[in-house]
Scaffold this motif. Sequence first.
Motif, short mmCIF file in Angstrom:
data_model
loop_
_atom_site.label_atom_id
_atom_site.label_comp_id
_atom_site.label_asym_id
_atom_site.label_seq_id
_atom_site.Cartn_x
_atom_site.Cartn_y
_atom_site.Cartn_z
N LEU A 93 0.85 -1.18 0.00
CA LEU A 93 0.00 0.00 0.00
C LEU A 93 0.89 1.23 0.00
N GLN A 94 0.70 2.10 -0.98
CA GLN A 94 1.50 3.31 -1.08
C GLN A 94 1.06 4.33 -0.03
N ASP A 95 2.05 5.02 0.55
CA ASP A 95 1.75 6.04 1.56
C ASP A 95 0.77 7.08 1.03
N LYS A 96 0.97 7.50 -0.19
CA LYS A 96 0.11 8.54 -0.79
C LYS A 96 -1.33 8.06 -0.88
N ASP A 97 -1.52 6.80 -1.26
CA ASP A 97 -2.89 6.26 -1.37
C ASP A 97 -3.58 6.26 -0.01
N LEU A 98 -2.86 5.87 1.03
CA LEU A 98 -3.44 5.86 2.38
C LEU A 98 -3.78 7.29 2.82
N GLN A 99 -2.90 8.22 2.55
CA GLN A 99 -3.16 9.62 2.90
C GLN A 99 -4.36 10.17 2.15
N ASP A 100 -4.49 9.78 0.87
CA ASP A 100 -5.63 10.23 0.06
C ASP A 100 -6.95 9.69 0.62
N VAL A 101 -6.93 8.43 1.07
CA VAL A 101 -8.14 7.82 1.63
C VAL A 101 -8.56 8.55 2.90
N LEU A 102 -7.61 8.79 3.79
CA LEU A 102 -7.93 9.47 5.05
C LEU A 102 -8.40 10.90 4.81
N LEU A 127 -14.16 2.67 -1.63
CA LEU A 127 -13.17 3.73 -1.46
C LEU A 127 -12.15 3.69 -2.59
N ARG A 128 -11.73 2.51 -2.96
CA ARG A 128 -10.74 2.36 -4.03
C ARG A 128 -11.28 2.93 -5.34
N ALA A 129 -12.57 2.65 -5.61
CA ALA A 129 -13.19 3.15 -6.84
C ALA A 129 -13.43 4.65 -6.77
N SER A 130 -13.90 5.14 -5.62
CA SER A 130 -14.22 6.57 -5.47
C SER A 130 -12.99 7.45 -5.63
N ILE A 131 -11.88 7.00 -5.05
CA ILE A 131 -10.67 7.82 -5.06
C ILE A 131 -9.82 7.56 -6.30
N GLY A 132 -10.06 6.41 -6.93
CA GLY A 132 -9.29 6.09 -8.13
C GLY A 132 -7.92 5.52 -7.82
N ILE A 133 -7.85 4.71 -6.76
CA ILE A 133 -6.57 4.09 -6.40
C ILE A 133 -6.23 3.00 -7.41
N GLU A 134 -5.07 3.08 -8.00
CA GLU A 134 -4.65 2.10 -8.99
C GLU A 134 -3.88 0.94 -8.37
N GLY A 135 -3.25 1.19 -7.22
CA GLY A 135 -2.48 0.15 -6.55
C GLY A 135 -3.33 -0.70 -5.64
N TYR A 136 -2.69 -1.42 -4.76
CA TYR A 136 -3.39 -2.31 -3.83
C TYR A 136 -3.99 -1.53 -2.67
N PHE A 137 -5.22 -1.90 -2.32
CA PHE A 137 -5.88 -1.28 -1.18
C PHE A 137 -6.93 -2.24 -0.64
N SER A 138 -6.62 -2.85 0.48
CA SER A 138 -7.52 -3.83 1.11
C SER A 138 -7.17 -3.88 2.59
N PRO A 139 -8.01 -4.54 3.40
CA PRO A 139 -7.67 -4.65 4.82
C PRO A 139 -6.30 -5.28 5.06
N HIS A 140 -5.96 -6.28 4.26
CA HIS A 140 -4.67 -6.95 4.50
C HIS A 140 -3.49 -6.07 4.11
N THR A 141 -3.65 -5.18 3.14
CA THR A 141 -2.54 -4.30 2.79
C THR A 141 -2.23 -3.36 3.95
#
Length: 304
Positions: A113-122, A234-248
């Motif tokens: 999980l990329q740091d930027k993707d997590l920051q974008d979600v929050l 959330l992945r679809a709404s934000i447009g995350i291209e990388g991995y994003f799941s509870p396990h990540t």
Amino acid sequence: MASIEMMEKEFLAEKRFEGLTENSLTSYVNFFKTWNEWLAHEGIERVDQLNPRVTKKFLMWCTEERQNKPKTVNTKLKLMRAFARWLTDECITDELFTKGVKMKKEDDSPKILQDKDLQDVLRHLRRQFRREHLFTARRNYVIILTLAGTGMRLSELCSLRWNDIDFDSYLIMIRTSKSRKTQSVPLSEDLKRELLDYQDYLKSKLQRLPDSVFVTKEGKGLTKDSVQNVFKRLRASIGIEGYFSPHTLRNYFIKSVLKNGLNLRQAQLLARHSKIDVTRQYVGYFAHELKESLDEANPLRGLL
């Protein structure tokens, strides 16, 4: 010869008697449902009709028609092996109907999980709650923080109760861990503050505090599927291209504690890995980022 569905019921009854966890029993029930539908389509009803060829054909169907990934296919094969072994142990069949069927090769490297993707979600969830005061945005924000801040597994998150959290001792008790033993994870000051704020929010919103920490608007505990759907939306709404799941987020937690200077043994204890070799693999997976941390804290700096 006995019907497959009848033997499945006896198998589940015996496993329940042996004390198999509810999560494991549910896995069998869900698998049998899919398998039985396929068997009915193939005209297979009795256990004497099961054989390795039928097993391979079913797993190929899972791969090609249902687009199951290798890990999912292997999980189904493990369940089939347990059922096949039970049938032979009970002398219902002479041979394992899974004999010679091999596991598919899996990519066992952790999804990063990329740091930027997590920051974008929050950031997205904070903005959503600020503008629309959505219950789901407030809850989902704390779900993300809890997973990232503790390394909890999805099943553990869904089973979490308020009385499992000792705010005074800064501990979260895990009563449904993978090892089936009660374990604990430390609670950071930041996460404690967020959970207490969220607790106050639930009390005011629902006029009571539900038993489960993460609930629906009606106060019912979330299921694993519902949390997975939160991540998909959330992945679809934000447009995350990388991995994003509870396990990540669990992987993110392990990477973070290693990157911030904890040794392997400390990381193993926090991740609750039964073997340190599992934790050691993460050093290789995150070698590039860990090297950057070493460069920043280089003990030779100023000596050369």
